[in-house]
Motif scaffolding. Structure first.
Motif, PDB file in Angstrom:
ATOM      1  N   SER A   1       0.854  -1.189   0.000  1.00 56.68           N
ATOM      2  CA  SER A   1       0.000   0.000   0.000  1.00 56.68           C
ATOM      3  C   SER A   1       0.891   1.241   0.000  1.00 56.68           C
TER       4      SER A   1
ATOM      5  N   GLY B   1      -8.850  -1.219  -7.929  1.00 57.60           N
ATOM      6  CA  GLY B   1     -10.072  -0.564  -7.483  1.00 57.60           C
ATOM      7  C   GLY B   1      -9.782   0.916  -7.333  1.00 57.60           C
ATOM      8  N   ARG B   2     -10.005   1.440  -6.152  1.00 57.94           N
ATOM      9  CA  ARG B   2      -9.705   2.855  -5.913  1.00 57.94           C
ATOM     10  C   ARG B   2      -8.419   3.056  -5.116  1.00 57.94           C
ATOM     11  N   HIS B   3      -7.670   1.987  -4.951  1.00 60.29           N
ATOM     12  CA  HIS B   3      -6.460   2.033  -4.139  1.00 60.29           C
ATOM     13  C   HIS B   3      -5.204   1.926  -5.002  1.00 60.29           C
ATOM     14  N   LEU B   4      -4.137   2.581  -4.554  1.00 53.27           N
ATOM     15  CA  LEU B   4      -2.838   2.436  -5.199  1.00 53.27           C
ATOM     16  C   LEU B   4      -2.100   1.274  -4.561  1.00 53.27           C
ATOM     17  N   ARG B   5      -1.471   0.473  -5.386  1.00 58.23           N
ATOM     18  CA  ARG B   5      -0.667  -0.633  -4.894  1.00 58.23           C
ATOM     19  C   ARG B   5       0.659  -0.658  -5.636  1.00 58.23           C
TER      20      ARG B   5
ATOM     21  N   TYR C   1       2.038  10.539  -3.363  1.00 57.36           N
ATOM     22  CA  TYR C   1       0.939  11.018  -4.206  1.00 57.36           C
ATOM     23  C   TYR C   1       1.410  12.129  -5.138  1.00 57.36           C
TER      24      TYR C   1
ATOM     25  N   LYS D   1      -3.393   1.010  -9.947  1.00 58.48           N
ATOM     26  CA  LYS D   1      -4.682   1.171  -9.290  1.00 58.48           C
ATOM     27  C   LYS D   1      -5.329  -0.205  -9.167  1.00 58.48           C
TER      28      LYS D   1
END
Length: 66
Positions: free
Chosen positions: A17, A48-52, A33, A46
């Motif tokens: 994460s 979903g709506r998360h950065l990995r 970010y 991305k």
């Protein structure tokens, strides 16, 4: 594959994460970010709506930046 058998999938390494990468690099989350917005820093995806982040990508980026 026969009916009723379960196929084993290879286990992929856990993606990191933004918080994980922040801790690893010792930098603020906001910096990650900003880098992403400026197309800098380690490659992120991305989910979903998360950065990995792939830990191997972070390590490669760190070695190239040194």
């Amino acid at each position: 594959m026969r009916r009723g058998t379960v196929r084993q999938l290879p286990i992929a390494p856990r993606l990191w994460s933004v918080g994980d990468v922040s801790d690893f690099l010792g930098i603020p989350v906001g910096t990650l970010y900003q880098w992403r917005h400026r197309s800098q820093g380690p490659r992120a995806r991305k989910v979903g709506r998360h950065l990995r982040y792939d830990p191997a990508d972070v390590q490669s980026w760190l070695e190239e930046a040194a």
